[in-house]
Design an enzyme around this catalytic site. Structure first.
Site, PDB file in Angstrom:
ATOM      1  N   TRP A 107       0.897  -1.103  -0.022  1.00 39.66           N
ATOM      2  CA  TRP A 107       0.055  -0.041   0.058  1.00 39.66           C
ATOM      3  C   TRP A 107       0.820   1.413   0.051  1.00 39.66           C
ATOM      4  CZ3 TRP A 107      -0.457   4.063   3.269  1.00 39.66           C
ATOM      5  CH2 TRP A 107      -1.724   5.150   2.958  1.00 39.66           C
ATOM      6  N   HIS A 108       1.955   1.194   0.792  1.00 45.06           N
ATOM      7  CA  HIS A 108       2.628   2.329   0.931  1.00 45.06           C
ATOM      8  C   HIS A 108       3.608   2.689  -0.186  1.00 45.06           C
ATOM      9  CE1 HIS A 108       2.225   1.952   5.420  1.00 45.06           C
ATOM     10  NE2 HIS A 108       2.460   3.494   5.154  1.00 45.06           N
ATOM     11  N   GLY A 109       3.771   1.713  -1.243  1.00 43.63           N
ATOM     12  CA  GLY A 109       4.644   2.100  -2.401  1.00 43.63           C
ATOM     13  C   GLY A 109       4.623   0.657  -3.279  1.00 43.63           C
TER      14      GLY A 109
END
Lengths: 346, 456
Positions: B317-319
């Site tokens: 989700w973060h990257g």
């Protein structure tokens, strides 16, 4: 309004006023006055430092231009031209920036007599209103004559950082960047180019030589940023010159942009015609001087000449007559074109 | 638009604030004004972004209406799948194509797709809303309220991720558009604390972080630690600063957003850390991933597997990159170990527990920030080269090391911004403190920089 908000507002006014008062008194960019109570250290960030110097240094002759003009040493010019000069050239200056520099000088120095103005195609190849602001915001508030936007200077982190650096420079006896005359000078100890370097550089694309150089844009730029200035200051003598770039610079630009030669040749004729009606405008084309432009040892990189050339320019403009006819201007421009097309490093 | 910009602080926010209360008698107009303002805020840099967010809202609202009429699980799954496809296309297509191409040597052209701002945030918020709609919790909500809930500009770009039951009752309250003195005072206080954290602390640290991570092969042991620690603090002050500002701005409009940070670097174990760091994301993943997967009810092994899945999703989700996946993996493993440790009834002295947790978090952030696994290893190996350590090497970086030490003391011992805000009073010392933070922060606005979490 609640007690908290009232107090917050009063506190904000106090804190901001204290910061602004400090900046006004210390004046780290010397925007209001040259310092008398501490030793100045000037920043090499010309777009922030020059406004204060243009405003407060005494002179009757101003130099505007790009890095090609930075090496005009004021004391040389004073001796050759018998004037009191100040060099306000800005690295990679656009025509608009040159105009701003001149206007600031003219506003603050009513006795301004002469301007030496470098006509660099690079400066004209962009939109007339363009300034160099890719790296950081251009500080218009330092260059204009609007008093109320001075708060952008007075309440700004950059001058405070400069104040801190100057303070530490003083306690550490750091003597760099303290001499206004030599502040932006460069290249005196740089090695000069070699043929092999030129052979290599000539094929390396550069954002400068890749510029559009469209005749219409350059002329529109000249008309908007230079011509009105000449017209509005009939008492000031304008000495315009095309800097003697090495011929290989033109060769590289021509290689990357086939319209380049045509654009600058037409522009030179057009500029002559635009300036011809003004008795206070004097135009010099130094780009066909093969003894300079074809001598690789007179250049430290593909664009910049050694500082001695700046002194030579001062002498030439002082001693020689400016262009006196359209035919002469066109012939000199055509000569440059011919030199570029026939140039060989072998 | 950035919170830390002149245009936002001196133009956008005051105008929206005045209009919001001026339109007190015209609720629908006020809603429409706020939605337009939020979309303007969102698309300020790039108006093309509007197509994605408006399209996403339109599609999701369509599913909401369908689910309200026909609350079938298949429909919910389709709705979630559509959201994940949109997110997958914009955020992960390049990553997956690149990975498959590399794995099988296919030499595929990696698509260069522009990542719409905050797509992860508004997608997750809408997925949660779909699930809640399926559960029959959102029947009375109108279209305008739904759009307002999704595009509410204080939390649109980087959270906190809110749930409908936290927001709808607030803007349905009769006092919603009545100026609340305490909310405004608290809002301004926490807004300026956040602005200071972002512009003065995080942006100053960015210099060392960017320098360190762009020269990973040249770092000595001190540089390695400076790089890792500077990023640890930069990320915290940047993101928690953003959330403080979001909470403060929302309070100006009488909306209380959930807190997202609760002094996470004081944590004594990794589970505690995740109860204090990006709390609303953690809450989302618990509610909508961990619990639906079975949570801790399906046996130990399955619990550990669920924990790993949650953290791998969190990483992704973060990257879209292996460094983020590995970061998630590390936190998953640490959480499993932490759980095992507790189940075995083992104990550890508090200072040691804090030290281990903090060290783990610092090291794992290196993967989170590094451009590649290789760069991350370079930084971490530099941090272990203690044979290089000399007094001269330390002395050379004395200022930044001292600064990092002060920040460490602050994150361990100081009250966090929420606590400061809640201890609100109108004393001169307090107002002078807030005014000083405001003035110094505004001084730093000239060096405008993006928030780190805008990328996620």
């Amino acid at each position: 309004m609640s007690k908290f908000l009232k107090r917050l507002l009063i506190s904000l006014i106090i804190v901001i006023s204290m910061i602004m008062t400090f900046t006004y008194i210390v004046d780290p960019l010397y925007f209001y006055r040259l310092p008398t109570w501490y030793q100045a250290q000037y920043t090499t960030n010309a777009r922030y430092q020059l406004p204060g110097l243009i405003k407060n240094v005494p002179y009757d002759t101003l130099i505007v231009g790009t890095s090609m003009s930075r090496n005009f040493v004021e004391s040389d010019m004073d001796a050759i031209w018998n004037v009191q000069s100040y060099n306000a050239a800005i690295p990679s200056a656009t025509a608009r920036e040159m105009k701003l520099a001149f206007e600031l000088g003219a506003r603050t120095h009513p006795d301004l007599r002469n301007v030496l103005w470098e006509l660099n195609f690079y400066s004209f190849a962009r939109a007339p209103e363009d300034v160099e602001d890719e790296q950081e915001e251009f500080p218009y508030y330092l260059w204009d004559d609007v008093w109320w936007n001075d708060f952008r200077y007075l309440f700004n982190l950059y001058p405070l950082k400069r104040a801190r650096e100057t303070f530490f420079a003083n306690i550490r006896h750091d003597h760099r960047n303290r001499d206004i005359e030599m502040l932006y000078k460069f290249g005196s100890d740089s090695p000069t180019l070699t043929v092999n370097q030129v052979k290599e550089l000539i094929n390396i694309p550069s954002s400068v030589t890749r510029s559009a150089y469209q005749f219409e844009i350059m002329l529109a730029n000249f008309r908007e940023n230079v011509l009105p200035v000449v017209r509005d200051h009939p008492d000031v003598q304008f000495y315009f010159f095309y800097p003697p770039y090495g011929v290989f610079w033109h060769v590289r630009a021509h290689k990357q942009n086939p319209d380049y030669l045509d654009g600058i040749t037409r522009l030179k004729s057009a500029i002559y015609e635009e300036l011809e009606p003004y008795a206070n405008a004097h135009l010099y084309d130094l780009q066909d001087r093969m003894d300079i432009t074809h001598d690789i040892s007179k250049y430290i990189d593909v664009a910049h000449y050694v500082p001695d050339i700046n002194r030579w320019i001062l002498e030439v403009i002082h001693e020689e007559m400016p262009l006196s006819s359209l035919a002469e201007a066109t012939a000199k421009a055509e000569a440059v074109r011919e030199q570029v097309l026939t140039y060989s490093l072998d | 638009m950035l919170f830390n910009s002149y245009i936002f602080i001196f133009a956008f926010l005051p105008i929206v604030f005045i209009l919001f209360y001026a339109l007190r008698e015209f609720r629908t107009t006020a809603f429409i004004m706020f939605i337009i303002a939020s979309l303007f805020f969102y698309a300020y840099w790039n108006p093309n972004l509007l197509f994605v967010i408006i399209g996403s809202i339109a599609i999701n609202y369509g599913f909401v209406k369908l689910l309200q009429k026909l609350p079938h699980k298949l429909l919910l799954r389709i709705g979630i799948a559509v959201n994940l496809c949109i997110l997958g296309y914009y955020k992960y297509a390049s990553f997956f194509v690149g990975t498959i191409s590399d794995l099988f040597g296919l030499g595929l052209a990696v698509p260069n797709i522009m990542l719409p701002l905050a797509i992860s945030f508004f997608t997750f918020q809408q997925v949660a809303y779909l699930v809640d709609t399926y559960r029959g919790e959102t029947k009375e909500h109108t279209f305008l309220e739904y759009v307002w809930f999704i595009v509410f500009f204080p939390q649109l770009i980087a959270g906190p991720i809110v749930r409908h039951h936290e927001m709808f009752p607030q803007f349905r309250d009769h006092a919603f558009q009545h100026m609340n003195r305490e909310n405004i005072e608290k809002g301004l206080t926490i807004f300026f604390i956040g602005l200071f954290k972002k512009t003065v602390i995080a942006d100053t640290l960015a210099h060392w972080v960017n320098d360190g991570f762009s020269h990973t092969t040249q770092l000595d042991v001190v540089d390695g630690w400076i790089t890792a620690l500077a990023y640890t603090f930069q990320l915290y002050f940047d993101f928690s600063g953003y959330c403080d500002m979001a909470i403060g701005i929302a309070l100006l409009f009488n909306i209380k957003l959930p807190i997202n940070f609760d002094s996470p670097y004081q944590s004594l174990n990794i589970q505690q850390f995740w109860q204090k760091w990006h709390m609303t994301l953690n809450r989302f993943l618990t509610h909508y991933v961990y619990i639906p997967l079975g949570g801790s009810r399906a046996g130990k092994l399955r619990t550990y597997l669920n924990i790993m899945i949650v953290f791998l999703i969190s990483g992704l989700w973060h990257g879209a990159g292996w460094t983020f996946v590995f970061w998630g993996f590390l936190h998953g493993v640490a959480s499993v170990v932490c759980r095992l440790w507790k189940q075995l009834g083992l104990r550890m002295a508090k200072p040691l527990a804090w030290g281990l947790t903090f060290l783990f978090v610092v090291c794992s952030w290196v993967f989170f920030r590094a451009e590649s696994m290789h760069d991350a290893w370079n930084v971490l190996s530099a941090m272990t080269r203690f044979d290089q350590l000399t007094f001269a090497l330390v002395w050379q970086d004395k200022y930044i090391l001292f600064g990092l030490f002060i920040l460490l003391v602050i994150v361990i011992f100081a009250r966090n911004s929420i606590a400061i805000m809640n201890a609100h009073h109108a004393g001169w010392r307090r107002t002078l403190f807030v005014a000083s933070l405001a003035a110094v922060s505004i001084l730093h606005l000239d060096q405008v920089s993006e928030f780190l979490y805008f990328n996620f």
